[in-house]
Design an enzyme around this catalytic site. Structure first.
Site, short mmCIF file in Angstrom:
data_model
loop_
_atom_site.label_atom_id
_atom_site.label_comp_id
_atom_site.label_asym_id
_atom_site.label_seq_id
_atom_site.Cartn_x
_atom_site.Cartn_y
_atom_site.Cartn_z
N PRO A 55 0.82 -1.22 0.00
CA PRO A 55 0.00 0.00 0.00
C PRO A 55 0.85 1.26 0.00
CG PRO A 55 0.00 -1.01 2.18
CD PRO A 55 0.71 -1.97 1.27
N ASP A 56 0.26 2.31 -0.55
CA ASP A 56 0.89 3.63 -0.56
C ASP A 56 0.60 4.29 0.78
OD1 ASP A 56 1.99 6.05 -1.34
OD2 ASP A 56 0.20 6.70 -2.44
N ALA A 57 1.32 3.83 1.80
CA ALA A 57 1.01 4.22 3.17
C ALA A 57 2.28 4.35 4.01
CB ALA A 57 0.06 3.19 3.80
N ASN A 120 -2.61 6.95 1.12
CA ASN A 120 -2.94 7.47 -0.20
C ASN A 120 -4.23 8.30 -0.16
OD1 ASN A 120 -4.52 7.01 -2.99
ND2 ASN A 120 -2.32 7.03 -3.35
#
Length: 286
Positions: A55-57, A120
């Site tokens: 994930p973009d986290a 995100n």
């Protein structure tokens, strides 16, 4: 030539016409964007993390994002703009980030005013923002440690993503400009560009403005430029197209039992050799 010198991102912004940027996560995607005519490549944190199925986290480290951006820049003769999330932590992390990215030949970075770790912008989540002055301090830190006048720092506000409205986005961006930001990035997840246009009317061209029209894709580049935008980033369309193409290709091969149905629609191996600059490398062996 196996390596070429890229212009700085600042030089593109200062030419006066709109700068068109495409998102990528690896060198081959970046070169394809360059070959299509784009002015620069966005080293997208969404794309880089998604390429790892993560994930973009803020899961990946600065080093991992930097490696992706640097590999793109080495393959290009246009500049990379690096999506650096929140700067990877506090002010000291921001300083380290600027020094490392600049040393790798990256001439522009973008930081956003969310709390670290970030999520995100399009994910269902509480997108809490950092205090305005605390983020302005990150901008001042970034500008204080850069080695060259060319290095370009983009301050991205997530005020609209957080539901705080255009007035708050303007207030924050003015503070970030005061702190030395070279440009501001205004982001929205609405399906229309109304908030962005309202922001532009209130901004009065104090600094260059960057937009990312992911959820309002009908905004033509000519209209974007007339509205007063300096740079437009198509941040993730390449990744989304890749997913569709790969999904369809693999399914076709599996279901038909061969690749014959694809051969007329997929790139020949010679295209891969050209992107790899194989002929230039072979000359070195002669």
């Amino acid at each position: 030539m196996l390596r070429t010198q890229s212009p700085s991102f600042r030089s593109l912004v200062e030419r006066g016409s709109i700068v068109r940027v495409a998102g990528a996560h690896d060198a081959i995607g970046a070169v394809l964007a360059q070959n299509a005519g784009f002015d620069a490549v966005w080293a997208s944190s969404l794309e880089v993390s998604a390429a790892r199925c993560l994930p973009d986290a803020s899961v990946l480290t600065m080093t991992e994002y930097l490696e992706s951006a640097a590999n793109m820049q080495k393959a290009l003769h246009i500049p990379v703009v690096a999506d650096c999330d929140t700067g990877y932590g506090g002010n000291l992390n921001v300083a380290h980030m600027v020094l490392e990215y600049e040393a790798a030949g990256i001439t522009a970075v973008a930081m956003e005013d969310k709390l670290f770790p970030k999520m995100n912008s399009f994910a269902a989540h509480d997108h809490t923002l950092l205090d305005t002055e605390a983020f302005a301090a990150k901008i001042r830190t970034a500008k204080s440690v850069q080695s060259t006048d060319d290095f370009f720092v983009i301050a991205r506000t997530e005020a609209l993503i957080s539901g705080l409205g255009v007035d708050e986005a303007l207030r924050r961006c003015h503070a970030y400009a005061d702190a030395g930001a070279d440009a501001v990035l205004i982001h929205s997840k609405l399906k229309s560009r109304e908030q962005i246009e309202e922001f532009l009317r209130g901004w009065e061209n104090r600094r260059p403005v960057v937009v990312v029209p992911t959820t309002y894709p009908d905004w033509h580049v000519d209209e974007v430029e007339r509205a007063g935008v300096s740079t437009v980033i198509y941040a993730n369309q390449g990744l989304r197209a890749t997913i569709t193409s790969l999904r369809d290709a693999y399914r076709t091969i599996y279901e038909t039992g061969s690749s014959v149905e694809l051969e007329g629609t997929i790139a020949p191996v010679s295209d891969i050799f050209e992107l790899q600059q194989l002929a230039a490398w072979q000359k070195l062996e002669a």
